[in-house]
Design a protein around this motif. Structure first.
Motif, short mmCIF file in Angstrom:
data_model
loop_
_atom_site.label_atom_id
_atom_site.label_comp_id
_atom_site.label_asym_id
_atom_site.label_seq_id
_atom_site.Cartn_x
_atom_site.Cartn_y
_atom_site.Cartn_z
N PRO A 252 -78.73 61.81 43.46
CA PRO A 252 -78.02 62.64 42.47
C PRO A 252 -78.00 64.11 42.83
N GLN A 253 -78.99 64.57 43.63
CA GLN A 253 -79.02 65.97 44.02
C GLN A 253 -77.86 66.33 44.97
N CYS A 254 -77.27 65.32 45.60
CA CYS A 254 -76.15 65.55 46.52
C CYS A 254 -74.79 65.42 45.84
N VAL A 255 -74.74 64.73 44.73
CA VAL A 255 -73.46 64.44 44.07
C VAL A 255 -73.22 65.45 42.95
N LYS A 256 -72.30 66.38 43.20
CA LYS A 256 -71.99 67.40 42.21
C LYS A 256 -71.25 66.81 41.01
N GLY A 257 -70.45 65.78 41.28
CA GLY A 257 -69.70 65.16 40.20
C GLY A 257 -69.16 63.81 40.64
N LEU A 258 -69.02 62.91 39.68
CA LEU A 258 -68.55 61.55 39.93
C LEU A 258 -67.36 61.29 39.04
N HIS A 259 -66.21 60.98 39.65
CA HIS A 259 -64.99 60.72 38.88
C HIS A 259 -64.55 59.28 39.14
N VAL A 407 -75.54 62.31 36.85
CA VAL A 407 -74.71 63.37 37.42
C VAL A 407 -73.50 63.58 36.50
N PRO A 408 -72.88 64.78 36.53
CA PRO A 408 -71.66 64.99 35.74
C PRO A 408 -70.61 63.94 36.10
N THR A 409 -70.04 63.32 35.07
CA THR A 409 -69.12 62.20 35.28
C THR A 409 -67.81 62.44 34.54
N GLY A 410 -66.73 62.08 35.21
CA GLY A 410 -65.40 62.12 34.60
C GLY A 410 -64.79 60.73 34.64
N LEU A 411 -64.19 60.31 33.54
CA LEU A 411 -63.60 58.98 33.46
C LEU A 411 -62.13 59.08 33.08
N ALA A 412 -61.29 58.43 33.87
CA ALA A 412 -59.86 58.37 33.58
C ALA A 412 -59.53 56.94 33.16
N ALA A 413 -59.22 56.74 31.89
CA ALA A 413 -58.98 55.39 31.35
C ALA A 413 -57.48 55.10 31.37
N PHE A 414 -57.05 54.31 32.37
CA PHE A 414 -55.64 53.96 32.49
C PHE A 414 -55.33 52.77 31.58
N PRO A 415 -54.20 52.80 30.87
CA PRO A 415 -53.93 51.80 29.83
C PRO A 415 -53.77 50.37 30.33
N GLU A 416 -53.33 50.19 31.59
CA GLU A 416 -53.11 48.83 32.09
C GLU A 416 -54.27 48.34 32.95
N GLU A 417 -55.41 49.02 32.90
CA GLU A 417 -56.59 48.55 33.62
C GLU A 417 -56.97 47.16 33.10
N LEU A 418 -57.66 46.37 33.93
CA LEU A 418 -57.98 44.99 33.59
C LEU A 418 -58.72 44.89 32.26
N MET A 419 -59.64 45.82 32.01
CA MET A 419 -60.34 45.83 30.73
C MET A 419 -60.65 47.27 30.35
N ARG A 429 -74.47 53.90 30.15
CA ARG A 429 -74.95 54.07 31.54
C ARG A 429 -74.76 55.49 32.04
N TYR A 430 -73.59 56.05 31.79
CA TYR A 430 -73.25 57.37 32.32
C TYR A 430 -73.66 58.41 31.28
N ARG A 431 -74.76 59.09 31.54
CA ARG A 431 -75.41 59.92 30.51
C ARG A 431 -74.88 61.35 30.43
N SER A 432 -73.99 61.71 31.34
CA SER A 432 -73.51 63.10 31.35
C SER A 432 -72.00 63.11 31.57
N ILE A 433 -71.26 62.60 30.59
CA ILE A 433 -69.80 62.52 30.71
C ILE A 433 -69.19 63.87 30.33
N TYR A 434 -68.58 64.51 31.32
CA TYR A 434 -67.95 65.82 31.11
C TYR A 434 -66.51 65.67 30.63
N SER A 435 -65.85 64.60 31.04
CA SER A 435 -64.47 64.41 30.58
C SER A 435 -64.17 62.92 30.50
N TYR A 436 -63.42 62.56 29.48
CA TYR A 436 -62.94 61.19 29.30
C TYR A 436 -61.49 61.30 28.86
#
Length: 468
Positions: A252-259, A407-419, A429-436
């Protein structure tokens, strides 16, 4: 107030020693609670582990140099493809069946005719080579990646970013989004690394059993370190989502952000409760109106589609080599197997169409280039094995499933994703969501389908992280 008064009278009715013991116990309990809360907030990690996936015994030392690589083809390769296409046997589809039974063979003949007579593989090889390709040996495997640097501009902030694909995709999925990420946007641009998962495309396939997402994550962390990056951003969907998540859990010290453009929640009481209450009192379980619209009715919109669309997963998660024999030998079989996913995973409604809606989002040149990467490298079986390795045991019992992501996390929820995965589920699970972000359109292959939308969401997430 009465209870408080009774407590005060009781406390002052004790002798001094008893009062001190009671206060000491309260302080100790408070300290223990504070310690537990602090430990819960600590960024736990999972072990890096180690591995050797090359053929034979591990040597005493390994070449860690990075070498340029170029995609190539020959007339013999193309001739063999054409001869195999010409010998294809087809089965007539059921009347008015669309893509409900899989790839409609009437439309398949049209795609194959274009492939045989109009598709120019040599031209597409030149397209693939428009970005610099490299290979380097890690844990016994030749790992392929492209490395794209932005044009040099004054006062420009350049951030390293790794993009990781899934199945049945490849690094080529990102070719439309790469120019958008390496452009200067308000003084910000990305230096992008797109690796091929070992066993996919131009990355060597593991020679030993057990190569799962944790092994891929460790290899990609080694790759970033070898390229000189101590901190970087990650983006992924499908397997790329799990691999990049594992990378963030390992270092996590290497990952500035996870999208991520695909997020799978853990099962549990909170999820079960939200499914029961969500349709009626969504605010009590953290659901928005859009969550409700995408999730319910739950069986018809999610469970049924999962049942309809995951037959491949059960095959590849159990006996990939058996099913892989046919698609590795027949180019038309491979095209049908892969392109059917680009149809239904882009939009489930495409199953009702005679052409599977394939060219609504993609060109045949792009789709056949994806197929050709698997065909020319003979990598479809090794790509299918990745499912077997990750589902050999209960995924919920793995160390990464029991470890949060901090780590700071961003989630892009696309409407036609499988679920659909609501933010309240992702937060388990993702404890530091910066954007959804509820994306306005698009499905499973986000970078390939909607590069502009994905790039915009990724950039806004990174700016938010850089600011805070």
């Amino acid at each position: 107030m009465q209870r408080l008064q009774v407590l005060k009278e009781t406390f002052y009715g004790l002798d001094v020693v008893q009062q001190q013991l009671l206060l000491g116990s309260a302080v100790a309990a408070g300290g223990a609670l504070a310690y537990i809360m602090l430990k819960r907030r600590e960024a736990k990690t999972i072990p890096l582990g180690k591995g050797w996936w090359g053929a034979g015994e591990k040597p005493l030392s390994e070449d860690d140099q990075i070498y340029p690589f170029k995609v190539q083809t020959t007339d013999e390769e193309i001739k063999d493809l054409h001869e195999r296409i010409d010998r294809t046997r087809y089965t007539d589809p059921l009347e008015d069946s669309g893509f409900q039974y899989g790839f409609n063979s009437t439309y398949l003949k049209k795609v194959v005719s274009y492939w045989r007579h109009e598709f120019d593989w040599k031209k597409q090889v030149a397209v693939l080579n428009m970005y610099p390709h490299f290979k380097t040996k890690i844990e016994g495997l030749d790992v392929h990646f492209i490395h794209v640097q932005p044009p040099h501009r004054e006062n420009q902030k350049v951030l390293p970013l790794m993009l990781v694909h899934g199945w049945p995709g490849s690094f080529y999925e990102f070719y439309k989004i790469l120019p958008l990420l390496t452009e200067n946007k308000d003084g910000l641009a990305f230096e992008v690394i797109c690796p091929s998962i070992p066993g996919y495309g131009f990355s060597e396939a593991p020679h030993k059993q057990g190569f799962d997402s944790l092994a891929a994550a460790r290899i990609f962390l080694t790759l970033m370190e070898r390229l000189g990056f101590s901190q970087f951003y990650l983006q992924g969907g499908d397997w790329g989502s799990l691999i990049t998540t594992n990378m963030a859990q390992m270092k996590p010290q290497c990952v500035k952000g996870l999208h991520l453009n695909m997020c799978v929640s853990q099962r549990g009481f909170k999820v079960l409760l939200s499914l029961m209450i969500g349709p009626y009192l969504p605010f009590l379980v953290g659901f928005s109106r859009e969550d409700v619209r995408r999730l319910f009715p739950f069986f018809e919109k999610n469970v049924w589609n999962i049942l309809m669309e995951t037959g491949y997963l059960h095959i590849q998660g159990t006996k990939p080599d058996t099913a892989g024999c046919g698609v590795n030998d027949s180019p038309v079989g491979l095209a049908a197997y892969i392109l059917e996913k680009f149809s239904s995973w882009t939009d489930m409604g495409n199953r009702d169409l005679a052409d599977g809606g394939l060219t609504r989002k993609f060109s045949l040149d792009d789709l056949l280039t994806c197929v050709m990467i698997y065909w020319t490298t003979g990598s479809v079986v090794s790509s299918m094995r990745f499912y077997k390795e990750n589902f050999n045991s209960n995924p919920n019992n793995r160390v990464d499933a029991r470890t949060g992501i901090f780590v700071p996390t961003g989630l892009a929820a696309f409407p036609e994703e499988l679920m659909h995965c609501p933010k309240s589920w992702a937060q388990i699970r993702y404890r530091s969501i910066y954007s959804y972000t509820f994306m306005p359109r698009g499905g499973h292959f986000a970078a390939f389908e909607e590069p502009q939308l994905l790039a915009k969401d990724l950039v806004q997430f990174v700016k938010k992280v850089e600011k805070f």
